[in-house]
Write a protein that holds these residues in place. Structure first.
Motif, mmCIF file in Angstrom:
data_model
loop_
_atom_site.group_PDB
_atom_site.id
_atom_site.type_symbol
_atom_site.label_atom_id
_atom_site.label_comp_id
_atom_site.label_asym_id
_atom_site.label_seq_id
_atom_site.Cartn_x
_atom_site.Cartn_y
_atom_site.Cartn_z
ATOM 1 N N VAL A 240 -7.335 -52.922 -38.299
ATOM 2 C CA VAL A 240 -7.615 -52.987 -36.863
ATOM 3 C C VAL A 240 -7.453 -54.418 -36.365
ATOM 4 C CG1 VAL A 240 -9.384 -52.677 -35.091
ATOM 5 C CG2 VAL A 240 -9.166 -50.996 -36.928
ATOM 6 N N ARG A 241 -7.937 -55.376 -37.142
ATOM 7 C CA ARG A 241 -7.837 -56.779 -36.734
ATOM 8 C C ARG A 241 -6.389 -57.206 -36.544
ATOM 9 N NH1 ARG A 241 -12.082 -60.145 -37.859
ATOM 10 N NH2 ARG A 241 -12.579 -58.987 -39.761
ATOM 11 N N ARG A 242 -5.514 -56.662 -37.364
ATOM 12 C CA ARG A 242 -4.087 -56.975 -37.265
ATOM 13 C C ARG A 242 -3.395 -56.193 -36.164
ATOM 14 N NH1 ARG A 242 -2.875 -55.214 -43.008
ATOM 15 N NH2 ARG A 242 -0.769 -54.983 -42.159
ATOM 16 N N GLY A 243 -4.111 -55.297 -35.500
ATOM 17 C CA GLY A 243 -3.515 -54.513 -34.424
ATOM 18 C C GLY A 243 -2.673 -53.362 -34.908
ATOM 19 N N ARG A 244 -2.776 -53.024 -36.193
ATOM 20 C CA ARG A 244 -1.953 -51.951 -36.762
ATOM 21 C C ARG A 244 -2.529 -50.578 -36.489
ATOM 22 N NH1 ARG A 244 0.701 -49.758 -39.756
ATOM 23 N NH2 ARG A 244 -0.872 -49.307 -41.325
ATOM 24 N N ILE A 245 -3.862 -50.480 -36.542
ATOM 25 C CA ILE A 245 -4.541 -49.191 -36.501
ATOM 26 C C ILE A 245 -5.573 -49.188 -35.376
ATOM 27 C CG2 ILE A 245 -6.104 -47.638 -37.782
ATOM 28 C CD1 ILE A 245 -3.283 -47.674 -38.893
ATOM 29 N N ARG A 246 -5.728 -48.047 -34.722
ATOM 30 C CA ARG A 246 -6.813 -47.831 -33.765
ATOM 31 C C ARG A 246 -7.842 -46.898 -34.397
ATOM 32 N NH1 ARG A 246 -4.875 -44.724 -29.559
ATOM 33 N NH2 ARG A 246 -3.209 -44.028 -30.942
ATOM 34 N N PRO A 254 -21.420 -49.385 -43.470
ATOM 35 C CA PRO A 254 -22.775 -48.831 -43.499
ATOM 36 C C PRO A 254 -23.142 -48.145 -42.181
ATOM 37 C CG PRO A 254 -22.882 -51.155 -43.015
ATOM 38 C CD PRO A 254 -21.426 -50.843 -43.263
ATOM 39 N N GLU A 255 -24.273 -47.442 -42.237
ATOM 40 C CA GLU A 255 -24.763 -46.740 -41.062
ATOM 41 C C GLU A 255 -26.284 -46.833 -41.015
ATOM 42 O OE1 GLU A 255 -24.472 -42.197 -39.941
ATOM 43 O OE2 GLU A 255 -22.440 -43.049 -40.011
ATOM 44 N N PRO A 256 -26.874 -47.211 -39.881
ATOM 45 C CA PRO A 256 -26.226 -47.571 -38.616
ATOM 46 C C PRO A 256 -25.319 -48.798 -38.779
ATOM 47 C CG PRO A 256 -28.612 -47.319 -38.332
ATOM 48 C CD PRO A 256 -28.353 -47.319 -39.798
ATOM 49 N N LEU A 257 -24.307 -48.847 -37.958
ATOM 50 C CA LEU A 257 -23.402 -49.990 -37.965
ATOM 51 C C LEU A 257 -24.189 -51.224 -37.543
ATOM 52 C CD1 LEU A 257 -20.369 -50.320 -38.577
ATOM 53 C CD2 LEU A 257 -19.968 -50.261 -36.117
ATOM 54 N N PRO A 258 -24.249 -52.261 -38.391
ATOM 55 C CA PRO A 258 -25.122 -53.409 -38.101
ATOM 56 C C PRO A 258 -24.691 -54.180 -36.853
ATOM 57 C CG PRO A 258 -24.384 -53.409 -40.393
ATOM 58 C CD PRO A 258 -23.550 -52.395 -39.669
ATOM 59 N N GLU A 259 -25.660 -54.810 -36.212
ATOM 60 C CA GLU A 259 -25.368 -55.707 -35.100
ATOM 61 C C GLU A 259 -24.437 -56.809 -35.582
ATOM 62 O OE1 GLU A 259 -27.778 -58.662 -31.989
ATOM 63 O OE2 GLU A 259 -28.870 -57.407 -33.429
ATOM 64 N N GLY A 260 -23.419 -57.093 -34.804
ATOM 65 C CA GLY A 260 -22.476 -58.140 -35.163
ATOM 66 C C GLY A 260 -21.334 -57.694 -36.060
ATOM 67 N N LEU A 266 -13.920 -55.431 -31.958
ATOM 68 C CA LEU A 266 -12.463 -55.447 -32.089
ATOM 69 C C LEU A 266 -11.809 -54.523 -31.067
ATOM 70 C CD1 LEU A 266 -11.996 -55.372 -35.964
ATOM 71 C CD2 LEU A 266 -11.258 -57.196 -34.419
ATOM 72 N N ASP A 267 -10.646 -54.940 -30.555
ATOM 73 C CA ASP A 267 -9.872 -54.086 -29.658
ATOM 74 C C ASP A 267 -9.386 -52.853 -30.421
ATOM 75 O OD1 ASP A 267 -10.160 -55.845 -27.561
ATOM 76 O OD2 ASP A 267 -8.264 -56.881 -27.946
ATOM 77 N N GLY A 268 -9.282 -51.753 -29.702
ATOM 78 C CA GLY A 268 -8.754 -50.540 -30.312
ATOM 79 C C GLY A 268 -9.769 -49.730 -31.080
#
Length: 310
Positions: A240-246, A254-260, A266-268
């Motif tokens: 995702v960081r590379r803009g390849r995947i949305r 992990p879950e819940p997804l941690p703050e930060g 990230l976009d997408g």
């Protein structure tokens, strides 16, 4: 015939179940959520709290228990906690429709850029430019072909997509050709959307890893409504960081997804907080399932949805 006793975690559910039962069968419904010692030495059916059944399972060794009726479809990690001689049933028939609804919602948000449109509304910006990918004619590979996946497939028919389900073995079912998992490498390069509906467990842990993600074309969408650990989160973040995947996902590791966590910003990426089965349809559906299990027991019939016998 001795009375059948059933424990449920809330007064509301107790009322819902009691209202459905045949009064001539002598079934008693008692509230017990596992937070305190059991009010009886024996329950024929125990229903743990939804998504928080760990404490209840730990207390089952204190009582004589027949069937444990879970409120979720997934049951990974349950067998190790059950006392010997226990039987566990999952909640198939309760969550498939709601999870399929959410999956369609995630697909539409991502493919029609509804998240961007909502953010524009918050800022009072009218922008109807661009040409979103949409769903029509898109090639979708779906991992898993159980109850939830079948409910998703039925709804996708209306969107005129090219759907390729993938399961452990190849077969023709419901008018679709289900591909074997061994064919995945051949399917991924042409997949504009990858939907994951796989259960958790050792066999599926990090099945969607860097190697799988690398085979998807640039701009592909990954939708996860299965289990978080089926995806290698670090690999997903990197793509995702590379803009390849949305990404449009309801489950994470992990879950819940941690703050930060990078996925928050990230976009997408579109995130829902594990709410696939959470709709108003759940309450009457779980009540019907519990009532059915109790009446089956009272009539000497086999339980449905049994997935574990220890």
């Amino acid at each position: 015939m001795s009375a059948i006793t059933v424990s449920v975690p809330t007064e509301e559910l107790a009322g819902d179940v009691s209202a459905l039962l045949d009064p001539e069968l002598g079934i008693e419904v008692v509230r017990w959520d596992g937070q305190e010692p059991a009010p009886r030495d024996r329950f024929d059916i125990v229903v743990p709290p939804y998504m928080r059944q760990g404490r209840m399972l730990a207390r089952l060794h204190e009582i004589d228990c027949g069937l444990v009726q879970g409120q979720a479809i997934g049951y990974e990690g349950v067998e190790e906690r059950l006392p010997a001689g226990s039987t566990y049933a999952n909640a198939s028939s309760v969550h498939e429709t709601a999870t399929a609804e959410l999956t369609i919602g995630l697909l539409l948000v991502a493919q029609r850029e509804l998240d961007r449109i909502v953010r524009n509304q918050d800022r009072g910006v009218w922008d109807n430019g661009g040409m979103p990918a949409g769903l029509a004619d898109r090639r979708i590979v779906m991992l898993g072909y159980g109850g939830v996946a079948k409910a998703i497939a039925r709804r996708l028919e209306a969107f005129e997509v090219d759907l390729a389900p993938v399961a452990s073995r190849a077969r023709d079912e419901d008018g679709l050709h289900v591909h074997a998992l061994s064919e995945l490498d051949e399917l991924l390069p042409g997949a504009e959307i990858l939907i994951n509906v796989l259960p958790g467990g050792a066999e599926t842990h990090h099945l969607i890893d860097d190697a799988v993600l690398s085979q998807l074309p640039d701009g592909a969408l990954v939708v996860n409504v299965g289990r978080g650990p089926t995806v290698d989160t670090d690999a997903l973040v990197e793509h995702v960081r590379r803009g390849r995947i949305r990404v449009a996902s309801d489950v994470f590791d992990p879950e819940p997804l941690p703050e930060g966590h990078p996925l928050w910003s990230l976009d997408g990426v579109f995130i829902t907080p594990h709410v696939g089965g959470r709709s108003a349809a759940m309450r009457p559906r779980i009540a019907r399932l519990i009532a059915e299990q109790a009446e089956r027991l009272a009539r000497g019939e086999e339980h449905v949805n049994v997935v574990i016998r220890t």
